[in-house]
Structure formats: structure tokens, C-alpha cells
Design an enzyme around this catalytic site. Sequence first.
Site, mmCIF file in Angstrom:
data_model
loop_
_atom_site.group_PDB
_atom_site.id
_atom_site.type_symbol
_atom_site.label_atom_id
_atom_site.label_comp_id
_atom_site.label_asym_id
_atom_site.label_seq_id
_atom_site.Cartn_x
_atom_site.Cartn_y
_atom_site.Cartn_z
ATOM 1 N N ALA A 184 0.883 -1.165 0.000
ATOM 2 C CA ALA A 184 0.000 0.000 0.000
ATOM 3 C C ALA A 184 0.919 1.213 0.000
ATOM 4 C CB ALA A 184 -0.896 -0.007 1.232
ATOM 5 N N SER A 185 0.897 1.976 -1.076
ATOM 6 C CA SER A 185 1.869 3.051 -1.268
ATOM 7 C C SER A 185 1.744 4.135 -0.214
ATOM 8 C CB SER A 185 1.705 3.672 -2.658
ATOM 9 O OG SER A 185 1.929 2.716 -3.666
ATOM 10 N N GLN A 186 2.818 4.884 -0.027
ATOM 11 C CA GLN A 186 2.820 6.017 0.890
ATOM 12 C C GLN A 186 1.720 6.995 0.498
ATOM 13 O OE1 GLN A 186 6.285 8.472 0.572
ATOM 14 N NE2 GLN A 186 5.899 9.577 2.488
#
Length: 413
Positions: free
Chosen positions: A75-77
Site C-alpha cells: 500500500a503506497s505512501q
Amino acid sequence: MTLIDDQPDVTPEELRDALTDRLVAAGTVRTPSVETAFRTVPRHLFVPSASLDAAYGDDPIYTKHDGAGVSLSAASQPTIVGMMLEQLNAEPGQRILEAGAGTGYNAALMATIVSPQGHVTTIDVDDDLVTGARDHLAAAGVGNVTVVLADGALGHPENAPFDRFIATVGAWEVPTAWLDQLTPEGRLVVPLRLRGVASRSIVFVRGENGWHSVDHQLATFMPLRGIGDDARRTVAITAERDVTLQVHKDQAADPTELAGVLDTNRVETWTGVMIPATVSYELLDLWLCLRLDNPLMRMHVGSETTTRGTVTPMFPWGSMATTSGNSLAYLTSRRTAERDSADVPLYEVGVIGHGPSGAELAEHVADEIRTWNQDYRDRAVRFELPDTPPSADPGTGRFVLSRPTHPILVTWE
């Protein structure tokens, strides 16, 4: 962030608002539609194994690894997610295609932006990720998303044409399918690895002679897997394996030749180029990646290595480096007594070389840094996917990056 420990009764909604407030204050989230999406979509439902504290922190959450421990999905920043959603500029009623479903969180944000009248198709190559994304979207009550098990490089012609396309995986080139499945007024957002470590999230729109950029920002993602695979490997250059190089397919680094290179004589070269403490080195790195025969790679450095003085990296994690046979050169910096007009400290950029030709390699890198500073530092950079074969002129800041289908033209204007 320690809100959970300090305030045990804090709710996910409060944490979500606090995260959104930070993104808005930082200027990452600028438009009402993106802000509403961040305030609406419950991120913790898409990362159920993470604590609430982690779910609403501004950090990536790694969700899948291979047998060697290499991260395959995350889950990307949120800062990167928000930046790319602003680049996408989606509108209610539009149709979006996403390569890289991951947890499904980004698809949920986009589905909120395009409203129930719009639709999001998101693709992933792994069955478990597809199943997880479907489950997360259902738990969050998001209905206008279709999650497809397929190779993202092929797009999804069954649901085409799309008004917007976004890749949430790193790509080495832009597949023709992505361009063909967009409407004539469509917008493409892709984290494109250009050369070596240089990677940028580029917004392409259609022009008279192909596709050209209207925005680009620093962004690095785990690489696309499938027919567009851009695998990378790790090369250790110390016996302790606490200094490593991240090597892509367009870079050369032989672990046998480089073994013990940091034990050889050290040569420092200082460039006289000053950069404020608040300014990124990203476009300097891009320049060096385009100019050097062996483009920059990430040199990761363990804290104990720095303590014992083996290396003097530019950042806590390490530095950018290049190699030539059994020699290595990497970037460093030192604080000066000077300050810029805003009273920000200035740092001088330097290069440290090791190995038989370390001095010559370091001086070559330093010369390229001086050239960038003198002739190109104040210019804008433009990226194109032209319909006709482009011509290069590196001496004037015009570079062509060879690709199987769509060569990339990079121009310092």
C-alpha cells in the site's frame, strides 16, 4: 505517530482526517475531490494486518514478499498516492484503468472521485492480490470497481476506452496497449524508470506528434511484473554485506570485481556546486543517469559502516553511485558556511572514488555535475513519446532512451 498509544479512544475517522489534514497542509492534496476521497475511504480496511496507527501514517505498508524477502506489493505512501491522484485529474463520470491493484485502496479513492456514475478497472498479476483487493473493496462498500486478474501491460480492452490510465507499479516503457485504450483526450500517469535509478511519475497527454509530458514528479515504485518485467538485483560490495548496490538491467556491477573496492585508496573531488538543504537532488540525479555510461544506482549503507568510516554517504540510507569495472564513485556532500537568500544552509556536492580508476571516475562525475549546474540547472525537463523516431543531441540536453516500442525523448528546454 503515536495517537493510538496516547489516545486509546481515537477513532479511524479521526486518524483519517488527521492524515488528510497533513497532506493538505503539505500541498500534496490540493483539490476538493481528492481531499474528499482521502477523508471518505477507510484505509485500514485495505491493510487489515496493520495497526490503525500504521494504516493512517504517511508510510508505505508492505503486504507481499517473495521467498527471498523482496517486496512484491505494498500500500503506497499516502503522500505519493495523493500526488499521483492530483496528476491524474479524474472527474465524475469518467472511466479509469489502473495497472497494479495492490490492496485496492487506490482504486477505492479513484472510485470515490469518479462517483457512482464513473467506473474503475484495476488489474493485478497475482491471484491472491486480486482476491484481497476484491474483499477489501467489498468491506469498504465500494461498488464501482472491477478487479481483473491479468498482466497489466496488456491493459483491459474489454472495458476500453478509458478517460484516464494510471500505473501504480514502476514501468520500464509505456506499452502500446495503454496508449491505444485511452480516449483521444485521455491522460496517462505512469511512474517511468528512465535510466538507472532515475524514475519519475510522468503525466502524458496526446499532442501533434505523439505524447508529451505536462507534469512529472519524483516517484519510485516496485517494478511491473509480467511481459513488462523490469527486474533488479542486489550486489554486495563489502564482506559484511552492509554496503549494497541496487542494479537494474541497464546497469553493470560485477560483485567479483567490486569485492573490497571500499578498502582501496579513497579520493575526494569537490565540485563547488552548492545546493540548499531544502532542495532535492532529483534533477541532478536524472542528468547524471542520462550522461554517465553506467547510470547511477542506489548504494545502500548500513549504519555501522558509516560509523566505522568505511563510507561517507550523502544521506542516512546511503548515496547514488556508479561503477566502472573494479572502480566505484559515489556522491557525497558537506555543509558550508554559506547560506542562500532565504537563509537556508548550503551544501557542496562532492564525489568519492575508490579502485584503480576511482580518481578518474570521480572527476568525470564531478565534471558532469558542474556542467549541469552551469548550463542545465535552471532549465525545465520535458518527456515525449513521439510518433516519429526521435533524434538525440546530448550536447544540447536532448536524449533518446531506446525502448522496444516507444523510445523516450528527454529534453532540457
